[in-house]
Design a protein around this motif. Structure first.
Motif, PDB file in Angstrom:
ATOM      1  N   THR A  84       0.855  -1.185   0.000  1.00  0.00           N
ATOM      2  CA  THR A  84       0.000   0.000   0.000  1.00  0.00           C
ATOM      3  C   THR A  84       0.889   1.232   0.000  1.00  0.00           C
ATOM      4  O   THR A  84       1.725   1.398   0.884  1.00  0.00           O
ATOM      5  N   VAL A  85       0.713   2.091  -0.972  1.00  0.00           N
ATOM      6  CA  VAL A  85       1.536   3.282  -1.119  1.00  0.00           C
ATOM      7  C   VAL A  85       0.780   4.473  -0.527  1.00  0.00           C
ATOM      8  O   VAL A  85      -0.402   4.660  -0.813  1.00  0.00           O
ATOM      9  N   VAL A  86       1.490   5.265   0.295  1.00  0.00           N
ATOM     10  CA  VAL A  86       0.845   6.358   1.015  1.00  0.00           C
ATOM     11  C   VAL A  86       1.658   7.643   0.887  1.00  0.00           C
ATOM     12  O   VAL A  86       2.876   7.641   1.040  1.00  0.00           O
ATOM     13  N   ASP A  87       0.962   8.743   0.647  1.00  0.00           N
ATOM     14  CA  ASP A  87       1.535  10.085   0.676  1.00  0.00           C
ATOM     15  C   ASP A  87       1.466  10.555   2.124  1.00  0.00           C
ATOM     16  O   ASP A  87       0.390  10.878   2.640  1.00  0.00           O
ATOM     17  N   GLY A 116       8.491  11.625   1.556  1.00  0.00           N
ATOM     18  CA  GLY A 116       7.075  11.700   1.886  1.00  0.00           C
ATOM     19  C   GLY A 116       6.193  10.628   1.301  1.00  0.00           C
ATOM     20  O   GLY A 116       4.981  10.695   1.421  1.00  0.00           O
ATOM     21  N   VAL A 117       6.775   9.623   0.666  1.00  0.00           N
ATOM     22  CA  VAL A 117       5.995   8.519   0.109  1.00  0.00           C
ATOM     23  C   VAL A 117       6.540   7.225   0.692  1.00  0.00           C
ATOM     24  O   VAL A 117       7.750   7.006   0.669  1.00  0.00           O
ATOM     25  N   VAL A 118       5.656   6.393   1.224  1.00  0.00           N
ATOM     26  CA  VAL A 118       6.075   5.112   1.782  1.00  0.00           C
ATOM     27  C   VAL A 118       5.242   3.990   1.194  1.00  0.00           C
ATOM     28  O   VAL A 118       4.119   4.199   0.752  1.00  0.00           O
ATOM     29  N   VAL A 119       5.837   2.807   1.205  1.00  0.00           N
ATOM     30  CA  VAL A 119       5.128   1.595   0.803  1.00  0.00           C
ATOM     31  C   VAL A 119       4.969   0.752   2.057  1.00  0.00           C
ATOM     32  O   VAL A 119       5.952   0.417   2.719  1.00  0.00           O
ATOM     33  N   ILE A 120       3.735   0.433   2.391  1.00  0.00           N
ATOM     34  CA  ILE A 120       3.436  -0.334   3.595  1.00  0.00           C
ATOM     35  C   ILE A 120       3.206  -1.784   3.198  1.00  0.00           C
ATOM     36  O   ILE A 120       2.289  -2.088   2.428  1.00  0.00           O
ATOM     37  N   ASP A 121       4.046  -2.683   3.720  1.00  0.00           N
ATOM     38  CA  ASP A 121       3.891  -4.102   3.392  1.00  0.00           C
ATOM     39  C   ASP A 121       2.709  -4.685   4.166  1.00  0.00           C
ATOM     40  O   ASP A 121       2.167  -4.069   5.085  1.00  0.00           O
ATOM     41  N   THR A 122       2.316  -5.883   3.793  1.00  0.00           N
ATOM     42  CA  THR A 122       1.117  -6.517   4.345  1.00  0.00           C
ATOM     43  C   THR A 122       1.196  -6.725   5.851  1.00  0.00           C
ATOM     44  O   THR A 122       0.228  -6.451   6.567  1.00  0.00           O
TER      45      THR A 122
END
Length: 149
Positions: A84-87, A116-122
């Motif tokens: 999930t990619v989040v600003d 300022g952008v992260v990828v959240i793993d499961t």
């Protein structure tokens, strides 16, 4: 998912960005330092022609788009399971009591994640859902509102 799927998805994301910018293929070609021809750019957009990372970055820059955000969107389109990619900036400004924990987390992450952008793993998403008191699927839907632009 294979390399061709990702190339095709990246081309579609470039096309979307070009259209969103209100540019024709010819107008974008005129903006590119490499001055590629319209058929070449059209081939990139349709996935019929591969391109280098350097060319991808050049096109994104000419469109005023962050290449990292564009490639993440392409990987998502290709169903590459990037998470999930989040600003974080947008999430840190989110309103509502139900988003207080997410706002606090985003502000903390912004201290170390300068882009300022992260990828959240499961697995992290599941842990965050517990902290937020919601099912992971609901958290995923909530965070979808904060996809980087």
């Amino acid at each position: 998912m294979n390399a061709e799927d990702v190339t095709r998805a990246a081309g579609l994301e470039l096309r979307k960005a070009r259209i969103d910018a209100g540019l024709t293929l010819a107008q974008l070609c005129d903006r590119l330092p490499s001055r590629i021809q319209v058929p070449t750019l059209a081939g990139y957009e349709t996935g019929h022609r591969s391109f280098t990372v350097g060319r991808f970055v050049e096109i994104c820059a000419s469109l005023g788009r962050n290449p990292a955000v564009v490639i993440l969107a392409a990987l998502r389109r290709a169903k590459a399971g990037v998470g999930t990619v989040v600003d974080l900036q947008a999430l840190a400004r989110a309103e509502g009591a139900d988003r207080a924990v997410l706002r606090q987390w985003a502000r903390f992450r912004l201290e170390t994640d300068q882009d300022g952008v992260v990828v959240i793993d499961t697995s992290t998403l599941r842990e965050m859902a517990v902290l937020c008191g919601m099912p992971p699927a609901e958290l995923t839907r909530t965070l979808a509102d904060f996809w980087p632009s």
